[in-house]
Structures are given as C-alpha cells and as structure tokens.
Design a protein around this motif. Sequence first.
Motif, PDB file in Angstrom:
ATOM      1  N   LEU A 589       0.835  -1.194   0.000  1.00 11.85           N
ATOM      2  CA  LEU A 589       0.000   0.000   0.000  1.00 11.85           C
ATOM      3  C   LEU A 589       0.869   1.243   0.000  1.00 11.85           C
ATOM      4  CD1 LEU A 589      -2.736  -0.996   2.587  1.00 11.85           C
ATOM      5  CD2 LEU A 589      -2.873  -1.088   0.094  1.00 11.85           C
ATOM      6  N   ARG A 590       0.240   2.375  -0.177  1.00  9.44           N
ATOM      7  CA  ARG A 590       0.970   3.632  -0.339  1.00  9.44           C
ATOM      8  C   ARG A 590       1.764   4.006   0.906  1.00  9.44           C
ATOM      9  NH1 ARG A 590      -2.503   9.001  -0.727  1.00  9.44           N
ATOM     10  NH2 ARG A 590      -2.076   9.024   1.513  1.00  9.44           N
ATOM     11  N   ASP A 591       1.135   3.892   2.086  1.00  9.81           N
ATOM     12  CA  ASP A 591       1.729   4.463   3.294  1.00  9.81           C
ATOM     13  C   ASP A 591       2.201   3.420   4.297  1.00  9.81           C
ATOM     14  OD1 ASP A 591       1.168   6.979   2.272  1.00  9.81           O
ATOM     15  OD2 ASP A 591      -0.786   7.085   3.243  1.00  9.81           O
ATOM     16  N   GLN A 592       2.222   2.142   3.910  1.00 12.68           N
ATOM     17  CA  GLN A 592       2.659   1.118   4.853  1.00 12.68           C
ATOM     18  C   GLN A 592       3.922   0.424   4.363  1.00 12.68           C
ATOM     19  OE1 GLN A 592       1.636   0.930   7.757  1.00 12.68           O
ATOM     20  NE2 GLN A 592      -0.407   1.822   7.742  1.00 12.68           N
ATOM     21  N   TRP A 593       4.588  -0.243   5.284  1.00 14.13           N
ATOM     22  CA  TRP A 593       5.860  -0.905   4.978  1.00 14.13           C
ATOM     23  C   TRP A 593       5.881  -2.286   5.622  1.00 14.13           C
ATOM     24  CZ3 TRP A 593       9.775  -1.060   1.887  1.00 14.13           C
ATOM     25  CH2 TRP A 593      10.912  -1.758   2.251  1.00 14.13           C
ATOM     26  N   HIS A 594       6.159  -3.292   4.821  1.00 12.96           N
ATOM     27  CA  HIS A 594       6.306  -4.669   5.291  1.00 12.96           C
ATOM     28  C   HIS A 594       5.204  -5.030   6.288  1.00 12.96           C
ATOM     29  CE1 HIS A 594      10.611  -5.762   3.823  1.00 12.96           C
ATOM     30  NE2 HIS A 594       9.847  -5.236   2.890  1.00 12.96           N
ATOM     31  N   THR A 595       5.543  -5.461   7.500  1.00 13.12           N
ATOM     32  CA  THR A 595       4.506  -5.922   8.419  1.00 13.12           C
ATOM     33  C   THR A 595       4.144  -4.878   9.470  1.00 13.12           C
ATOM     34  OG1 THR A 595       6.217  -7.065   9.718  1.00 13.12           O
ATOM     35  CG2 THR A 595       5.044  -8.365   8.086  1.00 13.12           C
ATOM     36  N   MET A 596       4.324  -3.614   9.141  1.00 15.28           N
ATOM     37  CA  MET A 596       3.814  -2.474   9.906  1.00 15.28           C
ATOM     38  C   MET A 596       4.387  -2.348  11.311  1.00 15.28           C
ATOM     39  SD  MET A 596      -0.131  -1.896   8.727  1.00 15.28           S
ATOM     40  CE  MET A 596      -0.845  -3.374   9.418  1.00 15.28           C
ATOM     41  N   THR A 597       5.479  -3.023  11.638  1.00 17.22           N
ATOM     42  CA  THR A 597       6.047  -2.852  12.967  1.00 17.22           C
ATOM     43  C   THR A 597       6.506  -1.422  13.187  1.00 17.22           C
ATOM     44  OG1 THR A 597       8.149  -3.673  12.111  1.00 17.22           O
ATOM     45  CG2 THR A 597       6.765  -5.241  13.282  1.00 17.22           C
ATOM     46  N   ARG A 598       6.856  -0.731  12.097  1.00  9.22           N
ATOM     47  CA  ARG A 598       7.267   0.675  12.220  1.00  9.22           C
ATOM     48  C   ARG A 598       6.150   1.600  11.746  1.00  9.22           C
ATOM     49  NH1 ARG A 598      11.669   0.469   9.472  1.00  9.22           N
ATOM     50  NH2 ARG A 598      13.146   0.206  11.165  1.00  9.22           N
ATOM     51  N   THR A 599       5.685   1.456  10.503  1.00 11.36           N
ATOM     52  CA  THR A 599       4.699   2.393   9.962  1.00 11.36           C
ATOM     53  C   THR A 599       3.372   2.330  10.702  1.00 11.36           C
ATOM     54  OG1 THR A 599       4.165   0.732   8.279  1.00 11.36           O
ATOM     55  CG2 THR A 599       5.660   2.508   7.639  1.00 11.36           C
ATOM     56  N   GLY A 600       3.045   1.174  11.277  1.00  8.76           N
ATOM     57  CA  GLY A 600       1.779   1.054  11.998  1.00  8.76           C
ATOM     58  C   GLY A 600       1.707   1.937  13.219  1.00  8.76           C
ATOM     59  N   LYS A 601       2.851   2.468  13.670  1.00  4.41           N
ATOM     60  CA  LYS A 601       2.862   3.347  14.835  1.00  4.41           C
ATOM     61  C   LYS A 601       2.503   4.789  14.495  1.00  4.41           C
ATOM     62  CE  LYS A 601       6.194   0.825  17.663  1.00  4.41           C
ATOM     63  NZ  LYS A 601       7.290   1.001  18.630  1.00  4.41           N
ATOM     64  N   ALA A 602       2.550   5.137  13.216  1.00  6.25           N
ATOM     65  CA  ALA A 602       2.289   6.516  12.796  1.00  6.25           C
ATOM     66  C   ALA A 602       0.827   6.649  12.390  1.00  6.25           C
ATOM     67  CB  ALA A 602       3.212   6.906  11.642  1.00  6.25           C
ATOM     68  N   SER A 603       0.064   7.394  13.154  1.00  6.36           N
ATOM     69  CA  SER A 603      -1.381   7.457  12.910  1.00  6.36           C
ATOM     70  C   SER A 603      -1.691   7.983  11.517  1.00  6.36           C
ATOM     71  CB  SER A 603      -2.044   8.338  13.978  1.00  6.36           C
ATOM     72  OG  SER A 603      -1.498   9.646  13.977  1.00  6.36           O
ATOM     73  N   ARG A 604      -0.921   8.946  11.027  1.00 12.45           N
ATOM     74  CA  ARG A 604      -1.259   9.505   9.716  1.00 12.45           C
ATOM     75  C   ARG A 604      -1.002   8.510   8.591  1.00 12.45           C
ATOM     76  NH1 ARG A 604       3.564  13.108   7.521  1.00 12.45           N
ATOM     77  NH2 ARG A 604       5.063  13.014   9.225  1.00 12.45           N
ATOM     78  N   LEU A 605      -0.157   7.505   8.832  1.00 17.94           N
ATOM     79  CA  LEU A 605       0.070   6.491   7.808  1.00 17.94           C
ATOM     80  C   LEU A 605      -1.047   5.446   7.798  1.00 17.94           C
ATOM     81  CD1 LEU A 605       3.928   5.926   8.097  1.00 17.94           C
ATOM     82  CD2 LEU A 605       2.671   7.479   6.594  1.00 17.94           C
ATOM     83  N   ASN A 606      -1.824   5.394   8.873  1.00 19.39           N
ATOM     84  CA  ASN A 606      -2.956   4.478   8.919  1.00 19.39           C
ATOM     85  C   ASN A 606      -4.226   5.101   8.352  1.00 19.39           C
ATOM     86  OD1 ASN A 606      -1.465   2.449  10.269  1.00 19.39           O
ATOM     87  ND2 ASN A 606      -1.764   3.486  12.219  1.00 19.39           N
ATOM     88  N   ALA A 607      -4.197   6.402   8.099  1.00 21.38           N
ATOM     89  CA  ALA A 607      -5.413   7.102   7.698  1.00 21.38           C
ATOM     90  C   ALA A 607      -5.854   6.734   6.281  1.00 21.38           C
ATOM     91  CB  ALA A 607      -5.205   8.608   7.799  1.00 21.38           C
ATOM     92  N   HIS A 608      -4.909   6.377   5.419  1.00 26.32           N
ATOM     93  CA  HIS A 608      -5.241   6.104   4.022  1.00 26.32           C
ATOM     94  C   HIS A 608      -6.001   4.796   3.872  1.00 26.32           C
ATOM     95  CE1 HIS A 608      -4.140   5.033  -0.275  1.00 26.32           C
ATOM     96  NE2 HIS A 608      -4.744   6.194  -0.384  1.00 26.32           N
ATOM     97  N   GLN A 609      -5.550   3.757   4.569  1.00 25.43           N
ATOM     98  CA  GLN A 609      -6.265   2.477   4.600  1.00 25.43           C
ATOM     99  C   GLN A 609      -5.928   1.799   5.912  1.00 25.43           C
ATOM    100  OE1 GLN A 609      -6.326   0.034   1.049  1.00 25.43           O
ATOM    101  NE2 GLN A 609      -6.495  -1.838   2.236  1.00 25.43           N
ATOM    102  N   ASP A 610      -6.934   1.675   6.778  1.00 24.71           N
ATOM    103  CA  ASP A 610      -6.667   1.175   8.119  1.00 24.71           C
ATOM    104  C   ASP A 610      -7.120  -0.260   8.343  1.00 24.71           C
ATOM    105  OD1 ASP A 610      -9.369   1.555   8.109  1.00 24.71           O
ATOM    106  OD2 ASP A 610      -9.428   2.978   9.784  1.00 24.71           O
ATOM    107  N   GLU A 611      -7.619  -0.925   7.298  1.00 25.32           N
ATOM    108  CA  GLU A 611      -8.022  -2.321   7.405  1.00 25.32           C
ATOM    109  C   GLU A 611      -7.522  -3.100   6.192  1.00 25.32           C
ATOM    110  OE1 GLU A 611     -12.089  -3.556   8.993  1.00 25.32           O
ATOM    111  OE2 GLU A 611     -12.455  -1.512   8.328  1.00 25.32           O
ATOM    112  N   PRO A 612      -7.276  -4.396   6.361  1.00 25.08           N
ATOM    113  CA  PRO A 612      -6.959  -5.223   5.197  1.00 25.08           C
ATOM    114  C   PRO A 612      -8.191  -5.366   4.318  1.00 25.08           C
ATOM    115  CG  PRO A 612      -7.250  -6.597   7.137  1.00 25.08           C
ATOM    116  CD  PRO A 612      -7.289  -5.174   7.608  1.00 25.08           C
ATOM    117  N   ALA A 613      -8.029  -5.133   3.025  1.00 24.96           N
ATOM    118  CA  ALA A 613      -9.185  -5.152   2.132  1.00 24.96           C
ATOM    119  C   ALA A 613      -8.833  -5.845   0.829  1.00 24.96           C
ATOM    120  CB  ALA A 613      -9.668  -3.727   1.854  1.00 24.96           C
ATOM    121  N   LEU A 614      -9.771  -6.612   0.328  1.00 20.92           N
ATOM    122  CA  LEU A 614      -9.632  -7.293  -0.953  1.00 20.92           C
ATOM    123  C   LEU A 614     -10.153  -6.376  -2.050  1.00 20.92           C
ATOM    124  CD1 LEU A 614      -9.064 -10.171  -2.338  1.00 20.92           C
ATOM    125  CD2 LEU A 614     -11.560 -10.370  -2.318  1.00 20.92           C
TER     126      LEU A 614
END
Length: 880
Positions: A589-614
């Motif tokens: 995805l645009r604002d996430q990296w690998h398994t989100m151990t780092r990017t998942g901590k940044a709230s603004r990076l979760n704003a674009h897509q915050d759930e796994p979606a098909l």
Amino acid sequence: MANPVKTTCPYCGVGCGVLATRTKEGKIQIAGDPEHPANFGKLCSKGGALAETLDLEDRLLLPEVSCQKVGWSAALQAAADGLSAVREEHGPDAIGFYVSGQLLTEDYYVANKLMKGFIGSGNIDTNSRLCMSSSVAGHKRAFGSDTVPGNYEDWDQADLVVLVGSNAAWCHPILFQRLRHARETRGAKLVVIDPRRTASCDSADLHLALKPGTDVRLFNGLLAHLAAQDCQDSNFVARHTHGMADALASARADAPDIAHLAQACGLSLKDITAFFDLFATTEKTLTVYSQGVNQSSQGTDKVNAILNCHLYTGRIGRPGMGPFSITGQPNAMGGREVGGLANTLAAHMEFDDVSRDRLSRFWDTKTVASAPGLKAIDMFRAVHEGKIRAIWIMGTNPAASLPDATFVRDALEKCDLVIVSDVMENTDTLKYAHIAFPARAWGEKDGTVTNSERRISRQRAFLPAPGDARPDWWIISQVARRMGFAEAFPYETPADIFREHAALSALENDGRRDFDLSGLKDMDTDSYDALAPVQWPVSPAHPTGRKRLFDDGYFFTDDQRARLIAVSCRPPVHTPDKAYPLILNSGRLRDQWHTMTRTGKASRLNAHQDEPALALHPLDAELYDLGANGFAKVSSRWGTLLVRVQITPDQTPGQVFLPIHWTDSHAARAVTGCLVNPATDPLSGQPELKHTPVKVEKWNPDWHAFLLTRHKIMPEGVDYWSYSRQDSCHALELAGQGRLAGSDFLRPYLDLHQDPDTLNFSNPLSGQKRLALIRKDQLALCLFTAHKGTLPDRNWLQSLFSLDKLEEKLVATLLSGQPLDPQAAPGPIICACFGVSKKEILTARREKRALTVNDISHLLKAGSNCGSCRPEIKQLMTGS
C-alpha cells in the motif's frame, strides 16, 4: 537544537538521505537530506513520518530464554551451546540462518562469515529472496555478475521509461517524482506494464494491462519486433554479446505475429503496437522493473527477456538507458554484496574452487561451505522435515511474510532450536522462539546500506539504545566467540567489519569481479564515520566511485561478453480452475511498509487504509454478491482469510489484490502469506507471490462494531478484528457470528451502561448499541455496534479524543456519531504528508479556489511532497 545527524531511511531501496535532529525539548525532527544524491532533500509519506515511529511500545528490550528474561551472557551462551550441539550431532547443514534486508551490511557480513566460513554450511538466506533474487539470477546469466549497470540520473535523462511490474508512484515515490518531472519538463514518455491500474498509471502515456504471467511472451514479442524493424546495434552485438541467434529464434517462436501476441497477452493490437514502436524508435529507453517481474515462478526468464531487448539494441551502460532493477528493501543490495543469499559467497564470489580457496585463506578457516545452501522456501521445508534442527531468524517475520505461512509456522513449532533477533516483542515469528535477542532499531545502530543504484550510505545512530538492545553484528560475534571462533570475530566497531568487507572485495581482484571496494579498505574509523554516499566499485581506477558499468562494453563473463538468453513463456505453476477461479496478486500500500512494525505506529500512515481489504472489479463483486465495505472470505489451497471488500474498476475482472502488511498483531485472519502459493522459480528460488488461484465468498457476520479507546486494547475470541493507531486514539474494527453479548472480549464494554460516566443508547430493532465513556471531561472510549446497516464514519469520533474537554454540545451529539454541522466532519485523509483531508480538497474545488491538482498543491500543500496522493487528488478534482 543539536546538529543534525546524517543517516539513511530504513524503508525502500531508494536509499533516501535523512537528517535527524534532536530539539531542546528532546524530540526528534526528521527531514530529507538536501545533499544526498538519492533524494536531494525529499522524503515520501513514510520517511516523513519516521519521528512518529520511535516510541518503545511493543519493543523487545531484554534477552529471553524459554520465555524467561535473562542476562546477555546466559542468552548468548544458550545460543552458542545449542548451535554447537546441533552442529556436532547432526552436521553443519542442520543449521540455518534466515536474515533480512533490514540488517546493515556489517551485520550481514558477520552472519554470512559465521555460517559459510565457520559453521561450514551454505544455509544462510535472506528475505530478499522474496524481493529481487530473480534479478540476481538474470543478471548473472546475462552479465556474468549481479551488476545493476545504471543509476538514478538515468531516470532523469531517459526519453522513454518502461515501468514493468512496479507501482513506483506508491512503492518508490521519490524516484517516481523524477519520472513525472521528466514528463512535464522534457516530454519524456512513460509506459506502465501491470495487470492492475495503479497510481503509476495516472502519469503514464500508455498502460498495458497484460494478462498475468505473460511478461516473457510480451518481451519476446518486442525482441522479434526489434529484429523485424532492423533495430539491432550490430556492432555492439557482434563485439560484446553471444547468444543472439538462439534468443531471437525463441522469441519468434513465442510471438509468431503481433496479432497472436496481443491476444495471448490480453492486450489490444493498438496498444501493443504503440509500445513496440515507442521502444524501437527511442534510443534513450530505460526499463525499470520490480516485484511484479521478480516474484514469479518464471521471474528469472522475465528478467532475461527484458535484458535481451537492451543488449540487442546496445542500450546499456549509457546515460538515460538500460535495464534497472529497483529493490524493495533498504539493504537488499548490501546483502547481495556480502553473500547473504544461499547460492553466493561473499564479495560477489561464487561457489567455485578458486573462490572457496581465496575465502579460506582470507578468513583463515578450513570449513568454508562447499556448496550452495538452501534457499528460503526450501530452508523452511527442511525445518519442517527435521533436516534443519536449529534456525536463527534475524530482523524478519517469516511466519507472516513467507508463502504458505501456516506451513512455516508448523515448521517453527517442530524445530528443536529457534533463535530470533528482533526489535519487536509481538511478531508472529517471535512466538516460536526458544531464544530471543533484543536488537537495536533504526536510529540506534550504526553501519552502511547500499541502495538500488549501488550507492553505499551510512546509517548513523542518533538515539540511545533502549534497555539491553544490542547491534546485530555484536550479537552474532558474541555467539561466534562462544562457539570457539573468537579469533575470527574480534570486532569492536562497525568500522572494523567494513574494512574487512572492503579488503575481501579487493583480494586478488584484477577487475574481473564487479564488486570492488579496494579504495575504502584502509579507511580509519573517523573516515568511516564521515563516509559520504558513494557508488561502487570504489577502486584506484574509480576512487570516487563509478556511475555506470558496461559503458565500455565489457562484462564479467569468462570472455567478457554479455549473453542473450533464449527464454520461452510458460504458464504459472498453479492456474485458476473451477474450485479457485480468481488470480490473487499481493503487494504494498501507499503508506505502509512490510509488516507495519514501524509504519503502523504513525497514525497519519494508517489514515489512508486502516483495514486489510480485498480489491476486486465491480463485475466480480456482483458475481460473488459482495458489497462495498462488506466482508469476504478468501480461500486458496493453502489457507483462508477474512477481509473487507474494496470494489474498484482498477482491477481487471478475474483478478483480485491483497496488501501484504497485516499480521496477527494487527488483524485476526489477514496474513496474506497464509494464502500465497509456495511455488518458486527453479533458478532464483523466488516465490510466486503475484499469482495464486483463490476463491471468494461472501461472509455475513451477525454483528459488526468499532471500538475507539484512549489506551491500546487488543481483542480476543472475535471472528474478525483489525487494529490501527489513529490520531489521539486506538481503533478496532470488529465483526462476528453468534450473539454480540457472547463475546468475552466485548462484555466488559457492553456492561459499561452501569457506569455513571457512560452515555448509552440501544435500539432492539436494529441491534444497535452505542456507548461512550467520559472521564474527567475527556472521551475515554466509545463502542458502536449493529446487527445490520452501516455504522457512522469514524473520523469525527476519532477527532474528539484529541480534545482536552468535551463541550456539552459535543456530548449531546456524541452517540449520533456525527456532528450537528456536517461540514465539521474532517473526512478521510488523502495526503499523509501534510494531513490534508478529502473534505478540504473538495471544499477548495467547490469554492473554485482550486481547479487543478497543482492548484491544490499550492493552496493546501497536498501532493507537493512525495506526490503519491496526486492520482487521488486528480480523481476528486475531476469527479471521476
């Protein structure tokens, strides 16, 4: 304010320079390094949010043995004793190391030295096997070495860029900006070849949505077309290549005519002709390829089909042209340099007698591995079969990221000794560890990384090490010493290791090996600390590095000629059938990296897509009775997931897409690796991550809900959940079957109506329950549930957690889930870099203050930094 520390971003292979500055208040400020030639001061949304990811929540801070916290001496001795016992009883091949492109080159070097030089097995492989090993294999077949010939300046200078299997607008946005700039200022052309319509297509002159798995046929057809149009560089081919006749014959057999080719690739005759003509008539052509090419059971052949076209036309080694493999991880290239792949030795040497002898003398050991080790997928099969009895996993999460992840978990469960070095305590893999080592994270460790253009840059520490965290090279060296190899692992600093690494690259290197750091082997520690970014080779002939290789027409084969490789298209190992009719593609995805151990901590990076979606096409959504934002059960021969539904015309009918980022730490049943088929390329060992047959079924929960809390709470016993950190609160999306009140996890919150500080609303007809807990005039949590219908938008409710005091009018409307004034609702965030919402963009459009994407950028800054949100802004501006 302290002087900024120059370091390098820990995300993708672009290798952007970063300035980290500590303020007087002790906070860290992050900015791009304007002097770094990879990014010239720009950072993408992920890099710009690095300061928001530095907290110690969920960090692994103390060594553990058998889930008990112990001191370093005990943990290191336990690992050394365990590895030594396995080696003595079962032999060196009963041990495996699985390492990572997150490691620094110095870490990688020491790990490879211990395994291949002293334990005596080739069984060290890296998660870069999943990323770019097909490029390595293709380079070696064509060039005689794993050499990326060009550099990022070629992205600026090319008149035609062909982007194959890469959504660079999202995955490498800083480089993609250079393409966009070249289009706008010089009229450069961009062709995107990808089964999906991605954000990169928004800037493209032509998008070829080819049928998955037909890349070899397409580029074979291009080679045949180039021959028919007399585009051969006859002098270059005659003097500097072999294999042209066989490669061309195979290409013509694959693509006897362009009409047949277009049909086989699922393309229109008009589009495929336009692409071929552009390539044939544009000398300065750069072909950039990434995971969409590499992650295939025919990935190596795809790479060579691309290389064939550049070799045939002599478009290599010169400005603005050539093939360019863009890597996914910050140090995938560094791992290749030191032998982090199971099938190579250090310093780009191979498993031949001469190289083994050279390495034996240099390391002063008689136990250099005699043969290549097991590649990643085969390594974990060997663990499952009991052939590997001990495995050390460093800086990666194979229980989530590898294909057939359930099989990998079973293998780890069976393994006699699992050692894990990581920075996080909640990874899916750490659950299986008998010994856990707390490693230092980005900002805490020192060393070097090499980006996709062969540029070595320093990562420098600017934070104190938390707890008992130690550098990976130190951990490995200490275990090696306790195994009896102390003299070979005397390192006290990363500079000690780098000098040895450089000296090995120089040893008996007469220019026939591409990797050469002889110009850096005598650096003192101060020079190492001050090392500026430099492209290898760095040698007496090229003391300041070398921009391009093959500019002289000489390659690293025995006869110094490149090879055109005859390749033929073959179908993927597993193809759709009645049971599994859809093709699953996986990616980022645009604002996430690998398994989100780092990017998942940044709230603004979760704003674009915050759930796994098909993501799937509207026709498929209709066929399988799936509604937007509903739920789907996705199944393959290897596993089953529960995810949201995202309907988009950007998907081709018959194909679906899932992001790779969610793990058991962030969702209930959303590990994409559990679905992905474990077929691999026979040469590179790279898995088929882009082509898994799946089926999709509608999943109807009896209830669904969301829970927003001021403090992090993780659910248990719920069929579906997804966690994300949002601005000022933590968010859980929930759904399940059976009675809502039957959930042990939710019962305490449902009982809050007895608390005097709780607002409570219930509607038996719809099954709605709404609760809000207010403590000391602040919103502490809110729970919204329903048996049917939709729940309100979360954005406004999330914004209330940032308020120091809830006014009465807000309390009065809180359980409605929306403000009295609809214009007060912020809406979803479109630009993560500057936090610009959809509402702000639409307001600017409605008020006619902005008519174009550039107007929005000037007015609101959205799209003016990394540019990855510009396609979505464009859609909003055009109403499409």
